[in-house]
Design a protein around this motif. Structure first.
Motif, short mmCIF file in Angstrom:
data_model
loop_
_atom_site.label_atom_id
_atom_site.label_comp_id
_atom_site.label_asym_id
_atom_site.label_seq_id
_atom_site.Cartn_x
_atom_site.Cartn_y
_atom_site.Cartn_z
N GLU A 134 0.85 -1.19 0.00
CA GLU A 134 0.00 0.00 0.00
C GLU A 134 0.89 1.24 0.00
OE1 GLU A 134 -2.67 -0.19 3.28
OE2 GLU A 134 -3.30 -2.25 2.81
N SER A 135 0.63 2.11 -0.95
CA SER A 135 1.51 3.27 -1.14
C SER A 135 1.56 4.19 0.08
CB SER A 135 1.06 4.07 -2.37
OG SER A 135 -0.29 4.47 -2.23
N MET A 144 8.17 -4.97 1.80
CA MET A 144 8.71 -5.35 0.49
C MET A 144 10.11 -5.96 0.63
SD MET A 144 7.46 -2.14 -1.91
CE MET A 144 8.30 -2.75 -3.37
N ASP A 145 10.92 -5.35 1.48
CA ASP A 145 12.28 -5.86 1.69
C ASP A 145 12.25 -7.26 2.31
OD1 ASP A 145 15.25 -5.35 1.72
OD2 ASP A 145 14.93 -5.71 3.85
N THR A 146 11.34 -7.47 3.27
CA THR A 146 11.21 -8.79 3.89
C THR A 146 10.83 -9.83 2.85
OG1 THR A 146 10.51 -7.80 5.98
CG2 THR A 146 10.01 -10.13 5.66
N PHE A 147 9.88 -9.51 1.99
CA PHE A 147 9.46 -10.44 0.94
C PHE A 147 10.64 -10.78 0.02
CE2 PHE A 147 7.96 -11.30 -3.36
CZ PHE A 147 7.04 -12.33 -3.14
N ASP A 182 3.29 -9.14 -11.52
CA ASP A 182 2.59 -7.96 -12.04
C ASP A 182 3.44 -6.71 -11.77
OD1 ASP A 182 0.96 -5.84 -12.62
OD2 ASP A 182 -0.82 -6.69 -11.67
N LEU A 183 4.11 -6.21 -12.80
CA LEU A 183 5.02 -5.07 -12.65
C LEU A 183 4.32 -3.83 -12.12
CD1 LEU A 183 7.43 -5.02 -15.74
CD2 LEU A 183 8.09 -4.86 -13.34
N ALA A 184 3.11 -3.56 -12.61
CA ALA A 184 2.41 -2.34 -12.22
C ALA A 184 2.07 -2.34 -10.74
CB ALA A 184 1.13 -2.20 -13.06
N THR A 185 1.79 -3.52 -10.19
CA THR A 185 1.38 -3.61 -8.78
C THR A 185 2.57 -3.72 -7.84
OG1 THR A 185 -0.67 -4.72 -9.42
CG2 THR A 185 0.00 -4.92 -7.11
N PHE A 186 3.56 -4.52 -8.22
CA PHE A 186 4.63 -4.87 -7.27
C PHE A 186 5.98 -4.22 -7.57
CE2 PHE A 186 1.54 -8.33 -7.00
CZ PHE A 186 1.30 -8.34 -5.64
N GLY A 187 6.16 -3.67 -8.76
CA GLY A 187 7.40 -2.95 -9.07
C GLY A 187 8.56 -3.86 -9.45
N ASN A 188 9.62 -3.23 -9.97
CA ASN A 188 10.77 -3.97 -10.52
C ASN A 188 11.43 -4.91 -9.52
OD1 ASN A 188 10.24 -2.41 -12.72
ND2 ASN A 188 12.14 -1.23 -12.66
N ASP A 189 11.69 -4.41 -8.31
CA ASP A 189 12.51 -5.17 -7.37
C ASP A 189 11.87 -6.50 -7.00
OD1 ASP A 189 14.31 -3.11 -7.44
OD2 ASP A 189 13.69 -2.22 -5.53
N ILE A 190 10.59 -6.49 -6.70
CA ILE A 190 9.90 -7.72 -6.33
C ILE A 190 9.79 -8.66 -7.52
CG2 ILE A 190 7.59 -8.62 -5.81
CD1 ILE A 190 7.34 -6.56 -3.63
N VAL A 191 9.42 -8.13 -8.68
CA VAL A 191 9.27 -8.99 -9.86
C VAL A 191 10.60 -9.64 -10.24
CG1 VAL A 191 8.62 -9.07 -12.30
CG2 VAL A 191 7.29 -7.69 -10.71
N ILE A 192 11.68 -8.87 -10.18
CA ILE A 192 13.01 -9.41 -10.50
C ILE A 192 13.38 -10.51 -9.52
CG2 ILE A 192 15.48 -8.86 -10.44
CD1 ILE A 192 14.74 -6.15 -11.74
N ALA A 193 13.15 -10.30 -8.22
CA ALA A 193 13.48 -11.32 -7.22
C ALA A 193 12.71 -12.61 -7.49
CB ALA A 193 13.16 -10.80 -5.82
N VAL A 194 11.43 -12.50 -7.79
CA VAL A 194 10.61 -13.69 -8.07
C VAL A 194 11.09 -14.39 -9.34
CG1 VAL A 194 8.29 -14.49 -8.67
CG2 VAL A 194 8.60 -12.83 -6.82
N MET A 195 11.39 -13.61 -10.37
CA MET A 195 11.85 -14.20 -11.63
C MET A 195 13.20 -14.93 -11.43
SD MET A 195 9.81 -13.73 -14.29
CE MET A 195 10.75 -13.50 -15.80
N GLN A 196 14.09 -14.34 -10.64
CA GLN A 196 15.37 -15.00 -10.36
C GLN A 196 15.15 -16.33 -9.66
OE1 GLN A 196 17.20 -11.65 -8.32
NE2 GLN A 196 18.67 -11.36 -9.97
N CYS A 197 14.20 -16.36 -8.75
CA CYS A 197 13.89 -17.59 -8.03
C CYS A 197 13.28 -18.63 -8.98
CB CYS A 197 12.92 -17.30 -6.88
SG CYS A 197 12.61 -18.70 -5.80
N LEU A 198 12.34 -18.22 -9.80
CA LEU A 198 11.69 -19.15 -10.73
C LEU A 198 12.69 -19.70 -11.75
CD1 LEU A 198 8.28 -17.38 -11.44
CD2 LEU A 198 8.76 -19.24 -9.85
N PHE A 199 13.63 -18.86 -12.18
CA PHE A 199 14.67 -19.30 -13.12
C PHE A 199 15.42 -20.51 -12.57
CE2 PHE A 199 19.19 -18.51 -14.63
CZ PHE A 199 18.99 -19.07 -15.89
#
Length: 637
Positions: A134-135, A144-147, A182-199
């Motif tokens: 939430e903004s 976000m950092d914890t996630f 979802d980039l619009a909702t969660f932003g670059n940092d979270i999406v990148i972290a999840v993508m690195q994990c999925l990779f």
């Protein structure tokens, strides 16, 4: 007991806490500090728990403190704090565990043994199934950092432990993570972290592949088509390319041609980013030590700008390492159809057993799909990967190393260099030699890799292993060219004994079996190439190499390295032109002495990886036949 003072949790006061902790760690005994941390972690008070976690984070910055922390069972106390009701405690606990997980593999083993995964899985189930930042929330950045820390911890554990992957696939985490793309909702940092994990987790994981393919296909397509040229977007596109390839189990040829083309373009563009220039520019913004030896951190707008630059360079290096890992896998020459059965002691001892050879197998150069090979050549992918084997200037590296905020970039640069060399090794085996600059181009690669190995004092064993692998692969490539019968091998005809002596000294002093093996095979191939231009000088060099390999074989403790040495000599002297040299060095008699040594060591060292068992079996089978064959030829001289 060395209690830490309690302080309120605002930014200035947290800084006071850290300074106080640092002072007390310096004056207190390690045992007292650890006991203090234990007391604080078990406290009810939020500040006490938070303070204990902060102390722990500082303590484990010294590698010497990690083992006692593990032995005292602190991990068992920290893991449940991932579920603490206080967000600050969850954040500090996730950061501590993630920092531990990046130290080394046996620390990840300890994390698994002390049951981190149970709490980590519960964290995802309890806090992330419906959470959206939430903004206007005061705790948004902390949550976000914890996630992100928990996702990174999950990634590190899954990379090092099959059991962690099982925990993952048995949980609901793979159903939860795709919502964070979802980039619009969660932003670059979270999406990148999840993508690195999925990779990481979808590689060779049928359950993960099925879940991610069904839930994330649209996101992956969207990421592949991103047109933004920011480093963070290059990283996202590269990760999407890697996940797409892992979903099809590494078989890039099974993808539609347009997707395959997109992926190759993405990899080439990621590697086109000038990482050395970016690091040079960053170093000019990094604060330097003053006369007192202290560094004053920038403030205000300067601090924000520096953090943006650091993040940008980090994304660039991560994108390039990801691209290089993908290319290394594409060019991997592992034979998946190779028999998985163990080699028994009978086969190791039976001289008439069928040899473990490639026979009429497909050459590595013919394994790449034609479209991929064409894309690699047209996009200059090899040249781009080779550029990543060079570090920025020494003064730039020193600046990055000395400033705490850029130390991670310093480490990433070394990792990128090592991974690039491993990728070059695979590409040398896979790409046609005329697309690598011909024999002269491959020879230059051999020379440049040799400078990394012999022209510097390096304690980076990963670098040395990958560089020696490149040297070996480069000479193998030249040998493979018309079976080594090419006038271009005159490149080596001017090599004198003094040139070889540097290499031999490196092998004598080497304590790592993998590096010794690469170097022994490499100098053996070099000697084989010299057979095509025999004269007094090259004959002297071949004799010196032979005597050296024989000497090393007698001293070698690892049976598979001994087998490599013997196999190298058999390859070298299987050429009929070498009969005279074989007689001169009394090769047959010396190999006859080594035969029972090899046999005994093979019996003693049965527990070997499959590829080493094959090597030992091949050498054991070939040696008696070779001795018989060469003895007959020498007798006819």
């Amino acid at each position: 007991m060395g209690k830490i003072k309690k302080r309120k949790q605002n930014r200035r006061q947290n800084q006071d806490v850290e300074e106080t902790i640092e002072e007390e760690i310096q004056i207190d005994t390690k045992e007292n500090v650890i006991q203090t941390i234990i007391d604080q972690l078990q406290a009810v008070n939020v500040e006490e728990k938070y303070c204990g976690l902060q102390t722990l984070s500082m303590l484990i910055e010294s590698p010497d403190n990690v083992e006692p922390v593990i032995k005292q069972g602190l991990i068992k106390m920290i893991a449940p704090l991932l579920l603490d009701t206080a967000g600050s405690v969850r954040n500090a606990a996730s950061g501590s565990l993630r920092n531990l997980s990046v130290l080394k593999l046996d620390v990840c083993d300890a994390l698994m043994e002390q049951d981190v995964m149970t709490s980590l899985v519960c964290y995802f189930h309890q806090f992330t199934e419906t959470w959206t930042p939430e903004s206007n929330s005061k705790t948004k950045d902390e949550e976000m950092d914890t996630f992100i820390q928990c996702v990174n911890l999950l990634l590190n554990l899954c990379e090092s432990s099959d059991l962690a992957v099982k925990y993952l696939t048995d949980s609901r985490i793979l159903d939860i993570l795709p919502r964070y793309l979802d980039l619009a909702t969660f932003g670059n940092d979270i999406v990148i972290a999840v993508m690195q994990c999925l990779f990481v987790v979808v590689e060779d994981n049928d359950v993960a592949i099925k879940k991610i393919q069904s839930s994330s296909e649209e996101y992956l397509k969207r990421f592949l088509l991103l047109e933004n040229n920011e480093p963070s977007m290059f990283l996202l596109k590269t990760l999407a390319a890697g996940i797409a390839i892992n979903i099809c189990k590494g078989n890039i040829g099974s993808l539609p041609l347009d997707v395959m083309g997109q992926i190759m373009q993405i990899l080439a563009k990621s590697l086109s980013l000038d990482h050395r220039l970016s690091c040079n520019q960053l170093s000019s913004s990094v604060p330097l030590q003053n006369r007192a030896g202290k560094v004053e951190a920038p403030k205000g707008k300067d601090a924000v700008d520096l953090q943006k630059r650091i993040k940008s360079v980090t994304h660039t290096l991560d994108a390039q390492q990801c691209a290089i890992e993908i290319l290394a896998n594409i060019c991997s020459c592992d034979d998946d159809e190779e028999s998985e059965g163990d080699l028994s002691s009978d086969s190791e001892e039976n001289g008439d057993e069928e040899l473990c050879t490639n026979g009429d197998s497909v050459h590595a150069e013919d394994k790449l799909p034609p479209e991929v090979l064409e894309a690699m050549i047209s996009l200059g992918v090899f040249e781009k990967v080779w550029l990543k084997t060079s570090l920025p200037a020494e003064n730039v590296m020193l600046i990055l190393k000395e400033y705490e905020e850029t130390l991670l970039i310093f480490k990433k640069l070394h990792n990128l260099q090592t991974r690039a060399l491993l990728c070059v090794n695979n590409m040398l085996m896979t790409l046609p030699i005329d697309k690598l600059g011909g024999v002269n181009g491959v020879y230059k690669i051999w020379v440049d890799a040799g400078k990394l190995v012999f022209k510097q004092t390096s304690d980076n064993l990963n670098l040395l292993e990958s560089a020696t692998a490149v040297m070996r692969a480069a000479l193998d490539k030249i040998k493979f060219r018309e079976n080594g019968n090419t006038s271009d091998t005159s490149l080596f005809s001017d090599l004198a004994l003094s040139d070889i002596e540097i290499m031999l000294m490196g092998i004598r002093e080497c304590q790592v079996p993998e590096i010794r093996s690469n170097l022994i095979r490499m100098i053996g191939i070099l000697a084989l190439l010299l057979v095509n231009s025999l004269n007094d000088t090259t004959t002297t060099v071949i004799c010196a190499i032979t005597e050296f390999i024989l000497e090393q074989a007698h001293k070698e403790n690892e049976v598979w390295v001994l087998a490599e040495a013997i196999d190298t000599l058999v390859d070298l002297y299987s050429e009929d032109e070498t009969d005279g040299i074989a007689a001169k060095v009394k090769l047959v008699d010396k190999l006859a002495i080594l035969a029972p040594i090899l046999k005994n060591k093979a019996r003693q060292q049965r527990k070997l990886p499959k590829e080493y068992k094959v090597l030992v079996s091949t050498a054991s089978s070939n040696l008696p036949r070779f001795i018989k064959y060469k003895k007959a030829r020498i007798s006819n001289l």
